[in-house]
Motif scaffolding. Structure first.
Motif, PDB file in Angstrom:
ATOM      1  N   THR A 159      41.588  36.706  52.671  1.00  0.00           N
ATOM      2  CA  THR A 159      41.031  35.470  52.119  1.00  0.00           C
ATOM      3  C   THR A 159      41.646  35.232  50.744  1.00  0.00           C
ATOM      4  O   THR A 159      41.753  36.161  49.946  1.00  0.00           O
ATOM      5  CB  THR A 159      39.500  35.596  51.966  1.00  0.00           C
ATOM      6  OG1 THR A 159      38.941  35.873  53.248  1.00  0.00           O
ATOM      7  CG2 THR A 159      38.885  34.322  51.414  1.00  0.00           C
ATOM      8  N   ALA A 160      42.044  33.996  50.485  1.00  0.00           N
ATOM      9  CA  ALA A 160      42.591  33.661  49.165  1.00  0.00           C
ATOM     10  C   ALA A 160      41.510  33.909  48.119  1.00  0.00           C
ATOM     11  O   ALA A 160      40.350  33.542  48.309  1.00  0.00           O
ATOM     12  CB  ALA A 160      43.042  32.208  49.126  1.00  0.00           C
ATOM     13  N   ILE A 161      41.885  34.539  47.028  1.00  0.00           N
ATOM     14  CA  ILE A 161      40.902  34.926  46.011  1.00  0.00           C
ATOM     15  C   ILE A 161      40.200  33.701  45.414  1.00  0.00           C
ATOM     16  O   ILE A 161      39.037  33.768  45.029  1.00  0.00           O
ATOM     17  CB  ILE A 161      41.544  35.823  44.924  1.00  0.00           C
ATOM     18  CG1 ILE A 161      40.461  36.609  44.193  1.00  0.00           C
ATOM     19  CG2 ILE A 161      42.398  35.024  43.986  1.00  0.00           C
ATOM     20  CD1 ILE A 161      40.955  37.820  43.461  1.00  0.00           C
ATOM     21  N   GLU A 162      40.877  32.548  45.389  1.00  0.00           N
ATOM     22  CA  GLU A 162      40.258  31.331  44.857  1.00  0.00           C
ATOM     23  C   GLU A 162      39.114  30.851  45.751  1.00  0.00           C
ATOM     24  O   GLU A 162      38.234  30.124  45.322  1.00  0.00           O
ATOM     25  CB  GLU A 162      41.275  30.180  44.743  1.00  0.00           C
ATOM     26  CG  GLU A 162      42.537  30.478  43.982  1.00  0.00           C
ATOM     27  CD  GLU A 162      43.593  31.148  44.846  1.00  0.00           C
ATOM     28  OE1 GLU A 162      43.794  30.759  46.005  1.00  0.00           O
ATOM     29  OE2 GLU A 162      44.210  32.089  44.339  1.00  0.00           O
ATOM     30  N   LYS A 163      39.138  31.226  47.025  1.00  0.00           N
ATOM     31  CA  LYS A 163      38.118  30.767  47.973  1.00  0.00           C
ATOM     32  C   LYS A 163      36.947  31.745  48.106  1.00  0.00           C
ATOM     33  O   LYS A 163      36.007  31.485  48.841  1.00  0.00           O
ATOM     34  CB  LYS A 163      38.755  30.545  49.340  1.00  0.00           C
ATOM     35  CG  LYS A 163      39.767  29.415  49.344  1.00  0.00           C
ATOM     36  CD  LYS A 163      40.323  29.170  50.707  1.00  0.00           C
ATOM     37  CE  LYS A 163      41.309  28.012  50.655  1.00  0.00           C
ATOM     38  NZ  LYS A 163      41.828  27.695  51.973  1.00  0.00           N
ATOM     39  N   LEU A 179      41.305  41.712  43.705  1.00  0.00           N
ATOM     40  CA  LEU A 179      42.372  41.873  44.682  1.00  0.00           C
ATOM     41  C   LEU A 179      42.565  43.354  44.998  1.00  0.00           C
ATOM     42  O   LEU A 179      42.635  44.178  44.096  1.00  0.00           O
ATOM     43  CB  LEU A 179      43.684  41.296  44.130  1.00  0.00           C
ATOM     44  CG  LEU A 179      44.918  41.453  45.004  1.00  0.00           C
ATOM     45  CD1 LEU A 179      44.782  40.632  46.267  1.00  0.00           C
ATOM     46  CD2 LEU A 179      46.163  41.035  44.236  1.00  0.00           C
ATOM     47  N   ILE A 180      42.635  43.663  46.288  1.00  0.00           N
ATOM     48  CA  ILE A 180      42.941  45.027  46.723  1.00  0.00           C
ATOM     49  C   ILE A 180      44.247  44.950  47.500  1.00  0.00           C
ATOM     50  O   ILE A 180      44.338  44.263  48.512  1.00  0.00           O
ATOM     51  CB  ILE A 180      41.840  45.612  47.628  1.00  0.00           C
ATOM     52  CG1 ILE A 180      40.503  45.580  46.922  1.00  0.00           C
ATOM     53  CG2 ILE A 180      42.202  47.028  48.053  1.00  0.00           C
ATOM     54  CD1 ILE A 180      39.341  45.923  47.828  1.00  0.00           C
TER      55      ILE A 180
END
Length: 71
Positions: free
Chosen positions: A24-28, A39-40
């Protein structure tokens, strides 16, 4: 620890022949109030040793023995 947990989970899904979900995009990402998303990043390589029987030229065997290498 998060990287290790992620690898284990993905390997489990792969072993069970289940679909591995896309990242999943971190912004979402939605978090609770005061929470955060992180983030991993990990690489999924199989580093298990594999034993193979091969034939090599005599000269290579002699050089490996002279250097105390195990082929």
């Amino acid at each position: 620890m998060a990287e290790s947990a992620l690898k284990q989970w993905i390997r489990y899904l792969d072993d069970k022949k289940r679909n591995i979900p896309a990242a999943t995009a971190i912004e979402k990402m939605k978090t609770n109030k005061g929470g955060f998303a992180n983030l991993i990043r990990t690489e999924l390589r199989d580093n298990h040793a594999v034993r193979r029987t091969i034939s090599i030229p005599k000269w290579m065997d002699e050089e490996a023995a002279a250097e105390a290498l195990s082929l």
